[in-house]
Scaffold this active site. Structure first.
Site, short mmCIF file in Angstrom:
data_model
loop_
_atom_site.label_atom_id
_atom_site.label_comp_id
_atom_site.label_asym_id
_atom_site.label_seq_id
_atom_site.Cartn_x
_atom_site.Cartn_y
_atom_site.Cartn_z
N HIS A 133 0.83 -1.20 0.00
CA HIS A 133 0.00 0.00 0.00
C HIS A 133 0.87 1.26 0.00
O HIS A 133 1.91 1.30 0.65
CB HIS A 133 -0.85 0.07 1.27
CG HIS A 133 -2.05 -0.80 1.26
ND1 HIS A 133 -1.99 -2.15 1.44
CD2 HIS A 133 -3.37 -0.50 1.12
CE1 HIS A 133 -3.22 -2.64 1.41
NE2 HIS A 133 -4.07 -1.67 1.22
N ASP B 149 15.19 17.56 -0.07
CA ASP B 149 15.99 17.99 -1.23
C ASP B 149 16.54 16.78 -2.00
O ASP B 149 16.55 16.78 -3.24
CB ASP B 149 17.16 18.87 -0.79
CG ASP B 149 16.75 20.31 -0.51
OD1 ASP B 149 15.68 20.73 -1.00
OD2 ASP B 149 17.49 21.01 0.20
MN MN Z 1 2.27 -2.03 3.53
#
Ligand code: MN
Ligand code: MN
Length: 271
Positions: A109, A239
């Protein structure tokens, strides 16, 4: 009509805090993604639960951005309903629930299941394959899982967070060895997975409250199953992530604040 006049009719909404669903990009759109189908490598997909830039030819999101506050946390169970995302333009390949099967990479995810537990619909939305990347199991389940848990800990302690997760590069090492692509070449395995977390005390007008002293946690990890499980060992600067990706992160924050914040490596607590 000016808000003050509308207020007389008790119908003025403009002074209210935006719904959490609508402000996932409050700190900026890192790659200037749009819904132009002729820009298939930087295609904007907006959902109430999160917003992302999709790369058609890699079959994964470039980045996913979401707001995390206690308003998103509840008791909905993990739905585990991984599925193709029909919101993609009709002629584009849709990664399937089975696209990663047997690859040695997790369906990782971006916006985590556990960040969206207010309703069943919110949780289910995190299982759309446009929110998923091939992630080495030890990266996903240990290094990344601990950072996700820490983000929720910060939220429950009175903060609200803006989180951007993304990937770049090609080629990772999962539990079945090195791979560059999955699903007959239709999904690219990224080599690096990064996250930027902006931590604010719960409040309103969020972009304007980000100052030179705001805590920012930036990490950039190898998509390699032998990585260190301690996410803090991968802390870096915004950065550095901007240089590696070409994005402008936190572009809605004042340039002066970005200059200071983005050059700093976080040294704060990690649990
Ligand atoms: Mn995960
Ligand atoms: Mn920036």
């Amino acid at each position: 009509m000016p808000c003050a006049l509308l207020a007389l009719f008790a119908s003025c909404e403009s002074d209210k805090t935006p719904e959490p669903a609508l402000d996932h990009l409050a700190l900026g759109n890192p790659s200037g993604a749009t819904t132009d189908v002729n820009q298939p490598t930087n295609y904007l997909l907006s959902k109430s639960q999160y917003v992302l830039s999709y790369h058609r030819d890699r079959g994964i999101p470039n980045w996913v951005s979401w707001h995390l506050s206690t308003e998103w946390l509840g008791t909905a169970a993990r739905q585990d309903d991984f599925r193709a995302d029909a919101a993609l333009p009709a002629t584009w390949y849709q990664a399937q629930s089975s696209s990663y099967t047997g690859s040695g990479f997790d369906r990782g995810h971006n916006c985590p299941s556990a960040d969206r537990t207010k309703t069943v619909a919110d949780n289910s939305a995190t299982f759309l394959m446009t929110n998923i990347i091939p992630q080495a199991p030890n990266n996903n389940q240990n290094t990344w899982g601990d950072l996700e848990e820490y983000c929720r800990t910060l939220t429950k302690a009175g903060n609200e967070l803006y989180i951007i997760m993304g990937q770049y590069g090609t080629g990772g090492v999962g539990s079945n060895g090195a791979k560059s692509t999955l699903d007959n070449g239709r999904i690219t395995v990224p080599s690096r997975i990064w996250k930027v977390v902006v931590v604010l005390p719960a409040g309103t007008d969020d972009a304007s409250r980000v100052t030179a002293t705001t805590r920012i946690i930036a990490v950039d990890t190898p998509n390699n199953n032998s990585l260190n499980s301690n996410w803090a060992s991968y802390r870096t600067t915004v950065d550095a992530i901007e240089a590696a990706t070409g994005y402008d992160l936190l572009s809605a924050v004042s340039v002066a604040a970005q200059r200071t914040l983005e050059a700093r490596v976080d040294t704060g607590p990690t649990q």
